[in-house]
Structure formats: structure tokens, C-alpha cells
Design a protein around this motif. Structure first.
Motif, mmCIF file in Angstrom:
data_model
loop_
_atom_site.group_PDB
_atom_site.id
_atom_site.type_symbol
_atom_site.label_atom_id
_atom_site.label_comp_id
_atom_site.label_asym_id
_atom_site.label_seq_id
_atom_site.Cartn_x
_atom_site.Cartn_y
_atom_site.Cartn_z
ATOM 1 N N GLU A 90 9.570 3.851 -4.254
ATOM 2 C CA GLU A 90 8.194 3.393 -4.414
ATOM 3 C C GLU A 90 7.336 4.611 -4.750
ATOM 4 O O GLU A 90 7.274 5.565 -3.979
ATOM 5 C CB GLU A 90 7.690 2.729 -3.133
ATOM 6 N N THR A 91 6.693 4.602 -5.903
ATOM 7 C CA THR A 91 5.894 5.747 -6.345
ATOM 8 C C THR A 91 4.414 5.394 -6.433
ATOM 9 O O THR A 91 4.041 4.231 -6.585
ATOM 10 C CB THR A 91 6.355 6.256 -7.725
ATOM 11 N N CYS A 92 3.589 6.426 -6.347
ATOM 12 C CA CYS A 92 2.140 6.248 -6.458
ATOM 13 C C CYS A 92 1.599 7.325 -7.392
ATOM 14 O O CYS A 92 1.727 8.514 -7.117
ATOM 15 C CB CYS A 92 1.489 6.374 -5.079
ATOM 16 N N SER A 93 0.992 6.903 -8.494
ATOM 17 C CA SER A 93 0.463 7.873 -9.457
ATOM 18 C C SER A 93 -0.870 8.449 -8.994
ATOM 19 O O SER A 93 -1.346 9.436 -9.550
ATOM 20 C CB SER A 93 0.296 7.212 -10.834
ATOM 21 N N GLN A 94 -1.459 7.874 -7.951
ATOM 22 C CA GLN A 94 -2.731 8.390 -7.443
ATOM 23 C C GLN A 94 -2.517 9.673 -6.637
ATOM 24 O O GLN A 94 -3.243 10.651 -6.807
ATOM 25 C CB GLN A 94 -3.416 7.332 -6.577
ATOM 26 N N ALA A 130 0.841 -1.201 0.000
ATOM 27 C CA ALA A 130 0.000 0.000 0.000
ATOM 28 C C ALA A 130 0.873 1.247 0.000
ATOM 29 O O ALA A 130 2.005 1.236 0.487
ATOM 30 C CB ALA A 130 -0.927 0.003 1.216
ATOM 31 N N CYS A 131 0.344 2.330 -0.560
ATOM 32 C CA CYS A 131 1.042 3.613 -0.547
ATOM 33 C C CYS A 131 0.890 4.232 0.840
ATOM 34 O O CYS A 131 -0.223 4.349 1.357
ATOM 35 C CB CYS A 131 0.451 4.543 -1.608
ATOM 36 N N VAL A 178 7.870 0.706 -8.809
ATOM 37 C CA VAL A 178 9.126 0.673 -8.058
ATOM 38 C C VAL A 178 10.275 0.903 -9.030
ATOM 39 O O VAL A 178 10.327 0.296 -10.110
ATOM 40 C CB VAL A 178 9.307 -0.684 -7.341
ATOM 41 N N PHE A 179 11.195 1.804 -8.667
ATOM 42 C CA PHE A 179 12.381 2.075 -9.483
ATOM 43 C C PHE A 179 13.625 1.836 -8.635
ATOM 44 O O PHE A 179 13.617 2.068 -7.421
ATOM 45 C CB PHE A 179 12.386 3.534 -9.971
#
Length: 290
Positions: free
Chosen positions: A236-240, A210-211, A224-225
Motif C-alpha cells: 500500500e503506497t501513498c504519494s502524499q 487511510a495511509c 496498491v501493488f
């Protein structure tokens, strides 16, 4: 810090600037942890709603610690940065009562940027210097409080992405080492996720997929990059919510790193994340770029 300088010498000047302030902050947190004070009552109903222990607290119980930390940390910050004059002004303003460190710390916890700017302007100091100072000062005091709360915190059920002690956002996530149990058949593989508070340093368990910023669990909007040669250090990224959080896998470290210092060694990941249009969940001096 020494390990980070060796692995990533490009970060050396940043590490040099923060090494002594972080060391003093850690020493103060240990000192406060062993200085008994009346502890706040943990409101289980508020906790269940996502409120932290210090939600709405006037911080009066922490004022002696805040003033102690102010006297210890501001001269160190002044000597650690090229332009130390704003820190000297803050020290004078706090000593004369022109600046209430308790009031400013409350504004920091509330995320009241307008009030922090006004408090800084009143003593002739840019808000950025005031925020950095408060992150060190209030961080040390609240870390001491978190240590004293100890078992009380462990007994609460907390599943939110913000710190249960002070309500701040996490600066780092970690994946745990193999579970330390004696029965071989029960030994887990580790990888449990914990969040690390960007202000007070308290760590707590969190849902792995979860973000931490918005709770988003959709795998299609979370990415994830990582660098090919350092997959244990990742973004860890979240586009939301357009937020990101750095995460490290402790199973890949010979010894556990200091989690207050580690983000300074990962600034290259902050740059990558922000170039992709994401913002840090816990903005700090070293991860806020113009």
C-alpha cells in the motif's frame, strides 16, 4: 520460517540469520508478560492527542527487563550474523556500564538518530548494529509491557497510525478473518484492518482506506501493488508522504502467520516499493537497501 523458506527459497539466508534472535525475543516477551511490574498510568488526555503510553517515560520500570534481554539477545545476534564483533562490543559495553541500554532505548523511541550514532561511536559500534540490537532488546521488553497493559489499552480510543504503546510506526497491516460471532445473520465478512507495531508487536484497529503514515484518505494518491499469484500479499503506497506499508489478507492463510517473522518473507515487496520511489514506514535491517 519453514513455510517461507519453502515458498521463497531466495529468502533463506535472511530467514536463517533472524530465526533464532526472533525466537529468543518472543520467549523473552512471554517471560516479561508474566513478570508483574508497576505499570505506567495511561494518560487519556495525552492519548487523545496522539501520544503513546511511553511518551516521555524514562523507562526506569523496564530497565531490569532491558538488561535481561541484553544478556540473552546480544550473544545470539553475534552468532547469527557473519560479522558478530559489534554485538560482542555492545554486550561488553552494557555489562560495564559504558553503554546505558535504557538511555539508548529512549533515544530509539524518540527517533533520535544523532544520539544513537553518538552512543554507538562512543563504544566503537556502527549505529546500524546498535539500532538492530535495540529493536530486539527494547522490542521484547515493551512487548511484555503491552501484554500487561491489556484491558487498559483496549478501553482507550486510538485511531492513529503509530503504536499506542511505544509510538513506533507499523511494520505490517493485516486484514482480519471473518468475524467470530455465533449468530449467523451477524457474521461479518472480515477484512477489518489492523496495524502491527514494528518494534513491540502490538496490534490495533485502523481505518482501512487511510495511509498509516500521514492519514491521507484520497484514493487518487494511494495505490496498491501485488504479484499476480499472491494478491493477498500487497504493497500500500501513498504519494502524499511517499511511504509504503506491506499488508496481508489473513483470510487467504490457512493458519495465522507470525507477524514478527512475516515481513522477512515479504522482502521482495519491499524491493518493488522502493524501486518505485517509496520508503518503508518502519525501517528495519531487512528493508533498508543501499
Amino acid at each position: 520460517m519453514a513455510t517461507a523458506r519453502r515458498i521463497r527459497p531466495a529468502h533463506a539466508s535472511l530467514l536463517d540469520a533472524f530465526e533464532q534472535p526472533l525466537a529468543i525475543r518472543a520467549g523473552l516477551a512471554d517471560l516479561f508478560a508474566n513478570d508483574p511490574i508497576p505499570l505506567p498510568e495511561i494518560n487519556l488526555e495525552l492519548i487523545a492527542q496522539g501520544g503513546s503510553v511511553l511518551t516521555g517515560d524514562d523507562l526506569a520500570r523496564l530497565e531490569p527487563w532491558l538488561l535481561h534481554a541484553t544478556r540473552e539477545l546480544l550473544p545470539v545476534l553475534e552468532s547469527s550474523f557473519p560479522n558478530g564483533e559489534p554485538f560482542r562490543k555492545l554486550a561488553t559495553a552494557a555489562a560495564t556500564g559504558e553503554l546505558s541500554v535504557r538511555e539508548a532505548s529512549r533515544a530509539l523511541l524518540d527517533g533520535d538518530a544523532a544520539k544513537l550514532e553518538a552512543l554507538g561511536n562512543a563504544v566503537g559500534v556502527p549505529a546500524g548494529y546498535l539500532m538492530l540490537s535495540l529493536q530486539m532488546i527494547a522490542g521484547a521488553a515493551i512487548a511484555g509491557l503491552a501484554s500487561q497493559l491489556g484491558d487498559q489499552l483496549e478501553s482507550t480510543s486510538w485511531s492513529h497510525g503509530s503504536c499506542p504503546v511505544c509510538g513506533s510506526s507499523p511494520s505490517l497491516a493485516t486484514l482480519s478473518r471473518k468475524d467470530d460471532v455465533q449468530v449467523e445473520a451477524l457474521v461479518g465478512g472480515g477484512g477489518k484492518k489492523h496495524l502491527h507495531c514494528g518494534l513491540c508487536g502490538h496490534s490495533w484497529r485502523f481505518q482501512r482506506n487511510a495511509c498509516a503514515g500521514c492519514g491521507n484518505e484520497d484514493p487518487h494518491s494511494r495505490e496498491v501493488f501485488y504479484a499476480e499469484r499472491a494478491k493477498h500479499e500487497r504493497i500500500e503506497t501513498c504519494s502524499q508522504c511517499k511511504g509504503y506499508l506491506l499488508c496481508v489478507d489473513l483470510r487467504e492463510y490457512e493458519k495465522d502467520p507470525n507477524l514478527q517473522a512475516l515481513p522477512l518473507a515479504l522482502v521482495h515487496l519491499d524491493i518493488i516499493a522502493q524501486e518505485k520511489g517509496f520508503g518503508p514506514l518502519s525501517p528495519a535491517t531487512w528493508n533498508t537497501f543501499s
